[in-house]
Design a protein around this motif. Structure first.
Motif, PDB file in Angstrom:
ATOM      1  N   TRP A   1       4.438  -9.847  -2.535  1.00 45.77           N
ATOM      2  CA  TRP A   1       5.427 -10.093  -3.590  1.00 45.77           C
ATOM      3  C   TRP A   1       6.469  -8.993  -3.719  1.00 45.77           C
ATOM      4  O   TRP A   1       7.658  -9.259  -3.683  1.00 45.77           O
ATOM      5  N   THR A   2       5.999  -7.761  -3.909  1.00 43.72           N
ATOM      6  CA  THR A   2       6.929  -6.660  -4.166  1.00 43.72           C
ATOM      7  C   THR A   2       6.454  -5.379  -3.498  1.00 43.72           C
ATOM      8  O   THR A   2       5.310  -5.278  -3.057  1.00 43.72           O
ATOM      9  N   GLY A   3       7.351  -4.408  -3.470  1.00 41.63           N
ATOM     10  CA  GLY A   3       6.984  -3.074  -3.005  1.00 41.63           C
ATOM     11  C   GLY A   3       7.060  -2.919  -1.506  1.00 41.63           C
ATOM     12  O   GLY A   3       7.395  -3.845  -0.770  1.00 41.63           O
ATOM     13  N   ASP A   4       6.711  -1.696  -1.059  1.00 40.59           N
ATOM     14  CA  ASP A   4       6.749  -1.437   0.379  1.00 40.59           C
ATOM     15  C   ASP A   4       5.434  -0.889   0.915  1.00 40.59           C
ATOM     16  O   ASP A   4       5.367  -0.358   2.004  1.00 40.59           O
ATOM     17  N   THR A   5       4.367  -1.020   0.108  1.00 41.29           N
ATOM     18  CA  THR A   5       3.028  -0.646   0.575  1.00 41.29           C
ATOM     19  C   THR A   5       2.023  -1.681   0.080  1.00 41.29           C
ATOM     20  O   THR A   5       2.209  -2.287  -0.981  1.00 41.29           O
ATOM     21  N   PRO A   6       0.937  -1.909   0.843  1.00 40.75           N
ATOM     22  CA  PRO A   6      -0.099  -2.839   0.396  1.00 40.75           C
ATOM     23  C   PRO A   6      -0.670  -2.380  -0.942  1.00 40.75           C
ATOM     24  O   PRO A   6      -0.725  -1.177  -1.188  1.00 40.75           O
ATOM     25  N   PRO A   7      -1.011  -3.266  -1.838  1.00 39.75           N
ATOM     26  CA  PRO A   7      -1.153  -4.716  -1.687  1.00 39.75           C
ATOM     27  C   PRO A   7       0.103  -5.509  -2.031  1.00 39.75           C
ATOM     28  O   PRO A   7       0.021  -6.702  -2.308  1.00 39.75           O
ATOM     29  N   PHE A   8       1.283  -4.916  -2.015  1.00 41.63           N
ATOM     30  CA  PHE A   8       2.559  -5.609  -2.182  1.00 41.63           C
ATOM     31  C   PHE A   8       2.631  -6.470  -3.443  1.00 41.63           C
ATOM     32  O   PHE A   8       3.136  -7.583  -3.425  1.00 41.63           O
ATOM     33  N   GLY A   9       2.108  -5.934  -4.541  1.00 44.95           N
ATOM     34  CA  GLY A   9       2.186  -6.623  -5.826  1.00 44.95           C
ATOM     35  C   GLY A   9       1.203  -7.761  -5.990  1.00 44.95           C
ATOM     36  O   GLY A   9       1.206  -8.452  -7.005  1.00 44.95           O
ATOM     37  N   PHE A  10       0.334  -7.968  -5.009  1.00 46.59           N
ATOM     38  CA  PHE A  10      -0.642  -9.052  -5.118  1.00 46.59           C
ATOM     39  C   PHE A  10      -1.705  -8.729  -6.155  1.00 46.59           C
ATOM     40  O   PHE A  10      -2.212  -9.609  -6.813  1.00 46.59           O
ATOM     41  N   SER A  11      -2.000  -7.469  -6.309  1.00 44.34           N
ATOM     42  CA  SER A  11      -2.986  -7.026  -7.283  1.00 44.34           C
ATOM     43  C   SER A  11      -2.310  -6.051  -8.239  1.00 44.34           C
ATOM     44  O   SER A  11      -1.467  -5.258  -7.829  1.00 44.34           O
ATOM     45  N   THR A  12      -2.685  -6.119  -9.501  1.00 47.56           N
ATOM     46  CA  THR A  12      -2.114  -5.177 -10.466  1.00 47.56           C
ATOM     47  C   THR A  12      -2.726  -3.796 -10.313  1.00 47.56           C
ATOM     48  O   THR A  12      -2.180  -2.820 -10.795  1.00 47.56           O
ATOM     49  N   THR A  13      -3.839  -3.709  -9.632  1.00 46.82           N
ATOM     50  CA  THR A  13      -4.496  -2.434  -9.379  1.00 46.82           C
ATOM     51  C   THR A  13      -4.195  -2.012  -7.948  1.00 46.82           C
ATOM     52  O   THR A  13      -4.674  -2.632  -7.001  1.00 46.82           O
ATOM     53  N   VAL A  14      -3.398  -0.975  -7.789  1.00 36.27           N
ATOM     54  CA  VAL A  14      -2.997  -0.527  -6.455  1.00 36.27           C
ATOM     55  C   VAL A  14      -4.204  -0.143  -5.616  1.00 36.27           C
ATOM     56  O   VAL A  14      -4.215  -0.336  -4.404  1.00 36.27           O
ATOM     57  N   SER A  15      -5.257   0.335  -6.249  1.00 34.40           N
ATOM     58  CA  SER A  15      -6.431   0.755  -5.493  1.00 34.40           C
ATOM     59  C   SER A  15      -7.331  -0.426  -5.110  1.00 34.40           C
ATOM     60  O   SER A  15      -8.275  -0.253  -4.355  1.00 34.40           O
ATOM     61  N   ALA A  16      -7.044  -1.623  -5.618  1.00 39.52           N
ATOM     62  CA  ALA A  16      -7.857  -2.792  -5.288  1.00 39.52           C
ATOM     63  C   ALA A  16      -7.662  -3.148  -3.812  1.00 39.52           C
ATOM     64  O   ALA A  16      -6.563  -3.070  -3.272  1.00 39.52           O
ATOM     65  N   THR A  17      -8.739  -3.531  -3.174  1.00 32.08           N
ATOM     66  CA  THR A  17      -8.678  -3.940  -1.773  1.00 32.08           C
ATOM     67  C   THR A  17      -8.471  -5.446  -1.710  1.00 32.08           C
ATOM     68  O   THR A  17      -9.300  -6.200  -2.211  1.00 32.08           O
ATOM     69  N   PRO A  18      -7.366  -5.901  -1.105  1.00 32.50           N
ATOM     70  CA  PRO A  18      -7.155  -7.348  -0.982  1.00 32.50           C
ATOM     71  C   PRO A  18      -8.255  -7.972  -0.131  1.00 32.50           C
ATOM     72  O   PRO A  18      -8.814  -7.320   0.755  1.00 32.50           O
ATOM     73  N   TRP A  19      -8.550  -9.222  -0.387  1.00 32.10           N
ATOM     74  CA  TRP A  19      -9.598  -9.893   0.376  1.00 32.10           C
ATOM     75  C   TRP A  19      -9.152 -10.229   1.790  1.00 32.10           C
ATOM     76  O   TRP A  19      -9.948 -10.493   2.665  1.00 32.10           O
ATOM     77  N   LEU A  20      -7.844 -10.214   2.042  1.00 35.34           N
ATOM     78  CA  LEU A  20      -7.298 -10.324   3.390  1.00 35.34           C
ATOM     79  C   LEU A  20      -6.466  -9.087   3.663  1.00 35.34           C
ATOM     80  O   LEU A  20      -5.763  -8.606   2.782  1.00 35.34           O
ATOM     81  N   PRO A  21      -6.529  -8.569   4.887  1.00 30.89           N
ATOM     82  CA  PRO A  21      -5.730  -7.377   5.184  1.00 30.89           C
ATOM     83  C   PRO A  21      -4.236  -7.676   5.101  1.00 30.89           C
ATOM     84  O   PRO A  21      -3.798  -8.778   5.384  1.00 30.89           O
ATOM     85  N   GLN A  22      -3.481  -6.673   4.711  1.00 28.64           N
ATOM     86  CA  GLN A  22      -2.033  -6.793   4.620  1.00 28.64           C
ATOM     87  C   GLN A  22      -1.411  -5.667   5.441  1.00 28.64           C
ATOM     88  O   GLN A  22      -1.422  -4.519   5.019  1.00 28.64           O
ATOM     89  N   PRO A  23      -0.850  -6.018   6.593  1.00 26.73           N
ATOM     90  CA  PRO A  23      -0.236  -4.987   7.444  1.00 26.73           C
ATOM     91  C   PRO A  23       0.942  -4.302   6.750  1.00 26.73           C
ATOM     92  O   PRO A  23       1.626  -4.915   5.928  1.00 26.73           O
ATOM     93  N   ASP A  24       1.168  -3.066   7.093  1.00 23.79           N
ATOM     94  CA  ASP A  24       2.271  -2.303   6.502  1.00 23.79           C
ATOM     95  C   ASP A  24       3.630  -2.969   6.709  1.00 23.79           C
ATOM     96  O   ASP A  24       4.508  -2.871   5.863  1.00 23.79           O
ATOM     97  N   ASP A  25       3.813  -3.664   7.850  1.00 23.87           N
ATOM     98  CA  ASP A  25       5.125  -4.264   8.109  1.00 23.87           C
ATOM     99  C   ASP A  25       5.399  -5.508   7.260  1.00 23.87           C
ATOM    100  O   ASP A  25       6.485  -6.079   7.327  1.00 23.87           O
ATOM    101  N   TRP A  26       4.448  -5.919   6.430  1.00 21.31           N
ATOM    102  CA  TRP A  26       4.691  -7.032   5.503  1.00 21.31           C
ATOM    103  C   TRP A  26       5.721  -6.654   4.450  1.00 21.31           C
ATOM    104  O   TRP A  26       6.224  -7.507   3.744  1.00 21.31           O
ATOM    105  N   LYS A  27       6.045  -5.366   4.354  1.00 21.70           N
ATOM    106  CA  LYS A  27       7.065  -4.953   3.383  1.00 21.70           C
ATOM    107  C   LYS A  27       8.393  -5.668   3.643  1.00 21.70           C
ATOM    108  O   LYS A  27       9.186  -5.853   2.739  1.00 21.70           O
ATOM    109  N   PHE A  28       8.612  -6.095   4.882  1.00 25.10           N
ATOM    110  CA  PHE A  28       9.837  -6.819   5.222  1.00 25.10           C
ATOM    111  C   PHE A  28       9.787  -8.290   4.798  1.00 25.10           C
ATOM    112  O   PHE A  28      10.802  -8.973   4.818  1.00 25.10           O
TER     113      PHE A  28
END
Length: 127
Positions: free
Chosen positions: A4-31
């Motif tokens: 959704w937003t930002g330039d680092t995982p989890p890209f706004g998918f979780s409100t907790t930046v330290s939360a681990t998404p259930w699917l990996p999110q590569p760094d290049d998803w920022k684009f």
């Protein structure tokens, strides 16, 4: 998870930046975040928004009427509603577009040669 937003995982998918998404999110998803694609007229986000607007304004896209049409090998062609055609080119070469049809929306720019580029989909209306 959608980026959704930002330039680092989890890209706004979780409100907790330290939360681990259930699917990996590569760094290049920022684009590919919705935020990054908001102003890009050629982005997938804008393609989907255009398609949804078209669906709301074109009753043929909500019709249950559907049938397959003959198409070149490696492509798909079907008709919905009253004269709406969808052509999908899954080949690595351009293919002819259906005659007497005007493009409504495309997944990539069409050439002036009357051909559907490789890996491209177009929704057309019969003239």
């Amino acid at each position: 998870p959608l980026p959704w937003t930002g330039d680092t995982p989890p890209f706004g998918f979780s409100t907790t930046v330290s939360a681990t998404p259930w699917l990996p999110q590569p760094d290049d998803w920022k684009f590919y975040t919705a935020e990054a694609n908001q102003a890009d007229r050629t982005s997938m986000l804008q393609l989907y928004r255009s398609a949804l607007r078209l669906r709301r304004t074109n009753p043929g896209l909500r019709s249950e009427d559907f049938h397959w049409l003959d198409s070149p090998p490696g492509s798909l062609l079907f008709e919905r509603g009253n004269g709406l055609l969808c052509a999908v080119n899954l080949t690595d070469q351009p293919i002819p577009l259906p005659e007497a049809a005007s493009p409504l929306i495309t997944s990539a720019p069409l050439g002036r040669d009357g051909l559907l580029p490789r890996d491209t989909t177009v929704l057309l209306h019969r003239d």
